[in-house]
Motif scaffolding. Structure first.
Motif, PDB file in Angstrom:
ATOM      1  N   LEU A 140     -24.275 -22.574  26.713  1.00  0.00           N
ATOM      2  CA  LEU A 140     -24.102 -21.146  26.453  1.00  0.00           C
ATOM      3  C   LEU A 140     -23.741 -20.988  24.987  1.00  0.00           C
ATOM      4  O   LEU A 140     -22.704 -21.476  24.537  1.00  0.00           O
ATOM      5  CB  LEU A 140     -23.001 -20.550  27.338  1.00  0.00           C
ATOM      6  CG  LEU A 140     -22.853 -19.028  27.245  1.00  0.00           C
ATOM      7  CD1 LEU A 140     -23.891 -18.346  28.131  1.00  0.00           C
ATOM      8  CD2 LEU A 140     -21.457 -18.579  27.654  1.00  0.00           C
ATOM      9  N   VAL A 141     -24.608 -20.315  24.226  1.00  0.00           N
ATOM     10  CA  VAL A 141     -24.398 -20.105  22.796  1.00  0.00           C
ATOM     11  C   VAL A 141     -24.523 -18.622  22.490  1.00  0.00           C
ATOM     12  O   VAL A 141     -25.517 -17.988  22.867  1.00  0.00           O
ATOM     13  CB  VAL A 141     -25.416 -20.893  21.950  1.00  0.00           C
ATOM     14  CG1 VAL A 141     -25.123 -20.720  20.461  1.00  0.00           C
ATOM     15  CG2 VAL A 141     -25.400 -22.371  22.317  1.00  0.00           C
ATOM     16  N   ALA A 142     -23.504 -18.073  21.804  1.00  0.00           N
ATOM     17  CA  ALA A 142     -23.522 -16.661  21.446  1.00  0.00           C
ATOM     18  C   ALA A 142     -23.826 -15.793  22.665  1.00  0.00           C
ATOM     19  O   ALA A 142     -24.619 -14.855  22.603  1.00  0.00           O
ATOM     20  CB  ALA A 142     -24.540 -16.405  20.329  1.00  0.00           C
ATOM     21  N   ASN A 143     -23.196 -16.150  23.785  1.00  0.00           N
ATOM     22  CA  ASN A 143     -23.327 -15.421  25.048  1.00  0.00           C
ATOM     23  C   ASN A 143     -24.754 -15.451  25.600  1.00  0.00           C
ATOM     24  O   ASN A 143     -25.174 -14.537  26.324  1.00  0.00           O
ATOM     25  CB  ASN A 143     -22.869 -13.965  24.896  1.00  0.00           C
ATOM     26  CG  ASN A 143     -22.368 -13.388  26.202  1.00  0.00           C
ATOM     27  OD1 ASN A 143     -21.798 -14.095  27.019  1.00  0.00           O
ATOM     28  ND2 ASN A 143     -22.598 -12.104  26.405  1.00  0.00           N
ATOM     29  N   ARG A 144     -25.486 -16.505  25.259  1.00  0.00           N
ATOM     30  CA  ARG A 144     -26.846 -16.673  25.761  1.00  0.00           C
ATOM     31  C   ARG A 144     -26.966 -18.014  26.486  1.00  0.00           C
ATOM     32  O   ARG A 144     -26.834 -19.062  25.863  1.00  0.00           O
ATOM     33  CB  ARG A 144     -27.860 -16.635  24.613  1.00  0.00           C
ATOM     34  CG  ARG A 144     -28.021 -15.278  23.950  1.00  0.00           C
ATOM     35  CD  ARG A 144     -28.956 -15.403  22.744  1.00  0.00           C
ATOM     36  NE  ARG A 144     -29.272 -14.097  22.187  1.00  0.00           N
ATOM     37  CZ  ARG A 144     -28.477 -13.436  21.341  1.00  0.00           C
ATOM     38  NH1 ARG A 144     -27.340 -13.982  20.969  1.00  0.00           N
ATOM     39  NH2 ARG A 144     -28.828 -12.250  20.871  1.00  0.00           N
ATOM     40  N   PRO A 145     -27.210 -18.021  27.788  1.00  0.00           N
ATOM     41  CA  PRO A 145     -27.493 -19.284  28.481  1.00  0.00           C
ATOM     42  C   PRO A 145     -28.797 -19.887  27.969  1.00  0.00           C
ATOM     43  O   PRO A 145     -29.797 -19.178  27.791  1.00  0.00           O
ATOM     44  CB  PRO A 145     -27.619 -18.858  29.948  1.00  0.00           C
ATOM     45  CG  PRO A 145     -26.899 -17.542  30.032  1.00  0.00           C
ATOM     46  CD  PRO A 145     -27.129 -16.879  28.711  1.00  0.00           C
ATOM     47  N   ILE A 146     -28.782 -21.194  27.716  1.00  0.00           N
ATOM     48  CA  ILE A 146     -29.941 -21.891  27.167  1.00  0.00           C
ATOM     49  C   ILE A 146     -30.242 -23.106  28.040  1.00  0.00           C
ATOM     50  O   ILE A 146     -29.333 -23.857  28.398  1.00  0.00           O
ATOM     51  CB  ILE A 146     -29.680 -22.346  25.717  1.00  0.00           C
ATOM     52  CG1 ILE A 146     -29.340 -21.139  24.838  1.00  0.00           C
ATOM     53  CG2 ILE A 146     -30.884 -23.090  25.151  1.00  0.00           C
ATOM     54  CD1 ILE A 146     -28.934 -21.520  23.427  1.00  0.00           C
ATOM     55  N   VAL A 147     -31.506 -23.296  28.373  1.00  0.00           N
ATOM     56  CA  VAL A 147     -31.949 -24.465  29.137  1.00  0.00           C
ATOM     57  C   VAL A 147     -32.937 -25.235  28.267  1.00  0.00           C
ATOM     58  O   VAL A 147     -33.946 -24.676  27.813  1.00  0.00           O
ATOM     59  CB  VAL A 147     -32.612 -24.038  30.463  1.00  0.00           C
ATOM     60  CG1 VAL A 147     -33.079 -25.272  31.227  1.00  0.00           C
ATOM     61  CG2 VAL A 147     -31.640 -23.233  31.311  1.00  0.00           C
ATOM     62  N   ASP A 196     -20.003 -21.272  17.655  1.00  0.00           N
ATOM     63  CA  ASP A 196     -20.246 -19.843  17.861  1.00  0.00           C
ATOM     64  C   ASP A 196     -21.712 -19.451  17.695  1.00  0.00           C
ATOM     65  O   ASP A 196     -22.139 -18.397  18.184  1.00  0.00           O
ATOM     66  CB  ASP A 196     -19.401 -19.018  16.889  1.00  0.00           C
ATOM     67  CG  ASP A 196     -17.921 -19.121  17.191  1.00  0.00           C
ATOM     68  OD1 ASP A 196     -17.577 -19.436  18.349  1.00  0.00           O
ATOM     69  OD2 ASP A 196     -17.105 -18.908  16.271  1.00  0.00           O
ATOM     70  N   HIS A 197     -22.484 -20.275  16.994  1.00  0.00           N
ATOM     71  CA  HIS A 197     -23.840 -19.859  16.659  1.00  0.00           C
ATOM     72  C   HIS A 197     -24.926 -20.842  17.072  1.00  0.00           C
ATOM     73  O   HIS A 197     -26.084 -20.441  17.211  1.00  0.00           O
ATOM     74  CB  HIS A 197     -23.950 -19.632  15.141  1.00  0.00           C
ATOM     75  CG  HIS A 197     -22.923 -18.689  14.602  1.00  0.00           C
ATOM     76  ND1 HIS A 197     -22.950 -17.339  14.844  1.00  0.00           N
ATOM     77  CD2 HIS A 197     -21.812 -18.919  13.838  1.00  0.00           C
ATOM     78  CE1 HIS A 197     -21.914 -16.749  14.239  1.00  0.00           C
ATOM     79  NE2 HIS A 197     -21.218 -17.687  13.639  1.00  0.00           N
ATOM     80  N   LYS A 198     -24.587 -22.121  17.254  1.00  0.00           N
ATOM     81  CA  LYS A 198     -25.631 -23.110  17.470  1.00  0.00           C
ATOM     82  C   LYS A 198     -25.300 -24.083  18.598  1.00  0.00           C
ATOM     83  O   LYS A 198     -24.133 -24.297  18.929  1.00  0.00           O
ATOM     84  CB  LYS A 198     -25.896 -23.908  16.178  1.00  0.00           C
ATOM     85  CG  LYS A 198     -26.521 -23.097  15.054  1.00  0.00           C
ATOM     86  CD  LYS A 198     -26.807 -23.975  13.845  1.00  0.00           C
ATOM     87  CE  LYS A 198     -27.467 -23.178  12.733  1.00  0.00           C
ATOM     88  NZ  LYS A 198     -27.768 -24.048  11.559  1.00  0.00           N
TER      89      LYS A 198
END
Length: 376
Positions: A140-147, A196-198
């Motif tokens: 989860l980065v910058a409130n975005r789940p990433i797969v 926070d960003h990456k």
């Protein structure tokens, strides 16, 4: 002065000031959460004690795959606790997973569930990624789940990266992926850290680091962070206000040492900040014939390190003032029965407010109690 304020003063009339705060510094954090609710006077005393005498420290959490229970270790009080939920909080058909310290998730073909709160009591349930994957990297980065990556047996070229937008409730894709993922596609080969960003991903064997920016949908790297040629396995994290790399020196059959390096944000400089005492390295390895890798959870200034495939003993390291303070997490939790059932490690910054909120929760209704000293 109001009647309530007068009563609060009387609450601390017998024992007050520095004496009361000193006494409270020896009380378990979970008990202080209840004490702070007695009155405003007690709340002020608890808050002052935590600020000046014995501040909260990050917790280590062990999540058992076969139940809705969790064992939590508080280094401040040096105690284990049972956190029991009255009903399941994740899909019963999906095992719990964690690619890095602060995110717990479960993934099925019909649902993606994840939790990021300190005690993992609140869960978000959304649609699954566009393509089903096995053992992907999830963050989860910058409130975005990433797969990221993972293997797929249904399509020849699945999307390299999928990003979930919590506002529009839709998945977006990014086809770009560093070439190393073609050979090593699953999460087991990598260590993951998030700022926070990456999203930062380290290949454990080569110590090559790749960074992904979800806003730009772009990768940077590889950055080579291998200060010692004898490092054969490395993992990535944050502690002491910066990024750290923890590495095994020697070989899986003969681990010479475990070292911690501080790394700059640009990955251009690094330096050794600590080495695990030999006695703790032996404790970490246990009775295993080899130690090919280590696992690590981290929060705040604390690193919790365990054997990558045989997590019997756990070592804690506090990174502060440019140095390391080492200790052993007492093992009253992990035994052969637990290891066979499976467990997942996370770490969280847990304070009084988080505990009070958890104890007031009714959905799920939970209980937190200090474990017996003996092994289960």
């Amino acid at each position: 002065m109001s009647t309530e304020d007068t009563a609060d003063d009387q609450d601390g009339a017998v024992v007050h000031g520095d004496i009361l705060e000193s006494i409270l510094s020896h009380v378990h954090l979970i008990d202080l959460a209840s004490s702070s609710c007695v009155s405003r006077g007690w709340e002020r005393a608890v808050s002052s004690s935590l600020s000046h005498f014995n501040s909260p420290k990050p917790w280590l959490l062990l999540h058992f795959l076969s139940s809705a229970s969790t064992a939590a270790y508080d280094p401040r009080s040096a105690v284990w606790m049972d956190i029991n939920c009255r009903h399941p909080i994740t899909p019963s058909t999906a095992p719990l997973r964690s690619s890095h310290s602060t995110l717990l998730y479960a993934l099925t073909p019909s649902q993606f569930s994840f939790s990021i709160d300190p005690l993992h009591l609140t869960w978000h349930h959304v649609s699954p990624p566009l393509t089903w994957r096995t053992d992907p990297i999830v963050a989860l980065v910058a409130n975005r789940p990433i797969v990221v990556a993972g293997t797929c047996g249904f399509v020849d070229e699945p999307p390299a990266v999928e990003i979930y937008d919590l506002e529009s409730n839709t998945w977006d894709t990014c086809e770009d992926l560093p070439s190393i993922f073609a050979e090593y596609a699953t999460a087991v080969w990598y260590s993951v850290a998030v700022d926070d960003h990456k999203l930062h991903i380290m290949h454990k064997s080569s110590a090559a680091i790749f960074s992904f920016d979800p806003l730009k949908k772009s990768w940077t790297g590889p950055y080579e962070v291998k200060p010692d040629p004898d490092l054969f396995s490395s993992i990535l994290g944050f502690a002491g206000g910066g990024m750290v790399v923890v590495g095994l020196v020697g070989s899986p059959e003969d681990v010479k040492s475990v070292k911690i390096y501080g790394v700059t944000a640009e990955f251009s400089e690094w330096g050794e900040i600590g080495e695990m005492p030999k006695s703790l390295v032996e404790k970490l390895q246990g009775e295993s014939a080899e130690m090919a890798s280590i696992g690590m959870s981290w929060a705040g200034d604390f690193l919790f390190i365990h054997h990558g495939s045989d997590p019997v003993e756990m070592i804690q390291c506090e990174v502060v003032g440019g140095g390391c303070w080492w200790g052993i997490v007492p093992n009253t939790v992990v035994d052969d029965r637990i290891r066979l059932r499976g467990l997942v490690f996370t770490s969280s910054n847990v304070g009084i407010e988080e505990l009070k909120k958890a104890l007031r929760s009714e959905r799920p209704r939970i209980s937190i109690k200090i474990k017996d000293r003996g092994r289960d």
